[in-house]
Design an enzyme around this catalytic site. Structure first.
Site, PDB file in Angstrom:
ATOM      1  NE  ARG A 150      -8.200 -15.481 -13.059  1.00  0.00           N
ATOM      2  CZ  ARG A 150      -7.615 -15.794 -14.152  1.00  0.00           C
ATOM      3  NH1 ARG A 150      -6.396 -15.421 -14.566  1.00  0.00           N
ATOM      4  NH2 ARG A 150      -7.944 -16.805 -14.907  1.00  0.00           N
ATOM      5  CE  LYS A 192      -6.559  -2.693   7.450  1.00  0.00           C
ATOM      6  NZ  LYS A 192      -5.011  -2.609   7.401  1.00  0.00           N
ATOM      7  CE1 TYR A 222      -1.861  -5.453   9.567  1.00  0.00           C
ATOM      8  CE2 TYR A 222      -1.207  -6.834   7.696  1.00  0.00           C
ATOM      9  CZ  TYR A 222      -2.183  -6.509   8.505  1.00  0.00           C
ATOM     10  OH  TYR A 222      -3.229  -7.236   8.503  1.00  0.00           O
ATOM     11  CG  ASP A 236       1.507  -0.618   3.718  1.00  0.00           C
ATOM     12  OD1 ASP A 236       0.615   0.289   3.506  1.00  0.00           O
ATOM     13  OD2 ASP A 236       1.442  -1.742   4.231  1.00  0.00           O
TER      14      ASP A 236
HETATM   15  C1  LIG Z   1      -4.193  -4.001   7.026  1.00  0.00           C
HETATM   16  C2  LIG Z   1      -3.001  -3.299   6.556  1.00  0.00           C
HETATM   17  C3  LIG Z   1      -2.303  -4.218   5.498  1.00  0.00           C
HETATM   18  C4  LIG Z   1      -3.149  -5.484   4.987  1.00  0.00           C
HETATM   19  O1  LIG Z   1      -4.294  -5.197   4.374  1.00  0.00           O
HETATM   20  P1  LIG Z   1      -5.423  -6.045   4.274  1.00  0.00           P
HETATM   21  O2  LIG Z   1      -6.306  -5.422   3.528  1.00  0.00           O
HETATM   22  O3  LIG Z   1      -5.906  -6.541   5.665  1.00  0.00           O
HETATM   23  O4  LIG Z   1      -4.938  -7.280   3.304  1.00  0.00           O
HETATM   24  C5  LIG Z   1      -1.048  -3.780   5.012  1.00  0.00           C
HETATM   25  N1  LIG Z   1      -0.297  -2.835   5.461  1.00  0.00           N
HETATM   26  C6  LIG Z   1      -0.890  -2.078   6.378  1.00  0.00           C
HETATM   27  C7  LIG Z   1      -0.195  -0.940   6.988  1.00  0.00           C
HETATM   28  C8  LIG Z   1      -2.307  -2.313   7.118  1.00  0.00           C
HETATM   29  O5  LIG Z   1      -2.919  -1.847   8.100  1.00  0.00           O
END
Ligand SMILES: *Cc1c(COP(=O)(O)O)cnc(C)c1O
Length: 386
Positions: free
Chosen positions: A56, A204, A109, A179
């Site tokens: 961790r 992603k 998101y 992000d």
């Molecule tokens: C999917 C996504 C998230 C969240 O990510 P997870 O891995 O599903 O927790 C945050 N921001 C954007 C732009 C996303 O597409």
């Protein structure tokens, strides 16, 4: 002799590699490492973010992934998480306390919005939402001494709004975070514009094969260590197996992003001329209101676009039923072309009034373009839209 400039696609091949000679990282499943004696354990326990004590706190496989991301983002450190939401929640709670203020982009998101409106509100963290398309709105909403964090998402999900990274990076006082999930580390480098933190859902495009749930934040080592000190207690720790898939994804990201951006551009242009489609949102289209800004700050426009159909939910439902190659699923950046109805999936928890105000309407569909031959994807849409 002038240093030779290496292209980011090349860095993606070599980043995060150790000196052992192994081309791929080893999968360290171990949760713990022994030390010689009490003093050895004590020394290991005092290190921040070190692999080789307890997983961790740090893990060598996860460390390879973090190193690779830091190299690609041009930052001195990165920290991996068990998901993108794990990264967002850990950064917010690491940096903000009750009574603090956050400036956040309204169009982003759904999970981020649900987190800001739910747990953050409950903890007494105040949020002001702004329209990310207007460069000055973030800075104007900052309350000196109260605002701890400014959060942007570019391009944004699902409207593909583009935020001016230079304007964001110029904000002084609060920390700024982008992000950058839709762009990936090869699409843009927010920290190069002075932004404090670049965050990704590596689930992603980075991992890229729909087989890892993973998040990451890159930034200056001191700030990353501050976040680590909270994150080690929050516990949204990245799994070594998913981090391994993250590194594997990075190795082919350049080729995938190039091909997917090309396919997405072609599909966006084709759909723009289709009579059943009212609107196509993609930063690579000359018709996108921020196309010039996107061209300045992005190397590739990415694999995600959204479309608005003529009609409403019935037309959307019918299209999803008729598509055969294109699958109906959430997530993005993987090899399969996917379509999803934002209002009833990724943004289901968003307040109906907010949905209406931000254009998450019943005819909006998000399309993540994959790696299939372009003609097959276009033919599937042509048949389904006919
Ligand atoms: C999917 C996504 C998230 C969240 O990510 P997870 O891995 O599903 O927790 C945050 N921001 C954007 C732009 C996303 O597409």
């Amino acid at each position: 002799m002038a240093e030779r400039q290496q292209q980011p696609e090349t860095t993606a091949i070599t980043a995060g590699r150790d000196t052992s000679g192994a081309l791929a990282p080893a999968l360290w499943a171990s949760t713990t490492w022994d030390t010689t004696d009490l003093d050895g354990t004590n020394a290991a326990a005092k290190h921040l973010h070190q692999p080789g004590f307890y997983s961790r706190y740090g893990n060598p496989t996860v460390h390879s992934f973090e190193q690779a991301i830091a190299e690609l983002e041009g930052t001195s450190a990165a920290l991996a998480f068990g998901s993108g939401m794990g990264a967002i929640a850990s950064v917010v709670f690491a940096l903000c306390s009750t009574g603090d203020h956050i400036v956040a982009q309204r169009n982003c998101y759904g999970g981020t919005l649900a987190f800001l409106d739910g747990p953050c509100k409950r903890m007494g963290i105040d949020v002001t939402y702004v329209d990310g398309r207007n460069a000055g709105e973030f800075a104007a909403a900052v309350k000196p001494g109260k605002t701890m964090l400014v959060m942007a998402e570019t391009p944004s999900n699902p409207h593909l709004d583009v935020v001016d990274l230079a304007a964001l990076g110029a904000i002084k006082g609060p920390y700024t975070m982008v992000d950058s999930t839709l762009a990936t580390p090869l699409g843009q480098q927010p920290c190069a514009y002075g932004v404090s933190l670049t965050m990704h859902s590596a689930t992603k495009g980075i991992a890229g094969h729909n087989d890892a749930t993973l998040g990451v934040v890159a930034g200056d080592v001191d700030l990353i260590n501050t976040i680590w000190s909270y994150a080690v207690l929050h516990g949204a720790t990245a799994s070594p197996f998913d981090a391994l898939n993250g590194v594997r994804g990075i190795r082919s990201l350049g080729a995938r992003l190039r091909q997917q951006s090309e396919n997405t551009q072609r599909l966006a242009e084709w759909l723009s001329t289709h009579p059943a489609v009212k609107r196509v949102n993609y930063p690579g289209l000359a018709s996108h209101p921020q196309h010039e800004l996107a061209k300045r700050q992005m190397r590739w426009f990415g694999s995600l676009m959204s479309i608005e159909l003529c009609g409403g939910i019935d037309e959307a439902r019918r299209l999803l039923q008729r598509l055969t190659l294109v699958r109906s699923a959430v997530t993005l950046g993987g090899p399969d072309t996917l379509i999803s109805h934002s209002a009833s999936s990724t943004h289901i928890s968003v307040d109906p009034a907010v949905k209406a105000a931000t254009g998450i309407n019943e005819s909006l569909l998000r399309v993540s373009v994959g790696l299939e031959a372009f003609d097959d994807v276009r033919n599937d849409f042509a048949a389904a839209l006919a």
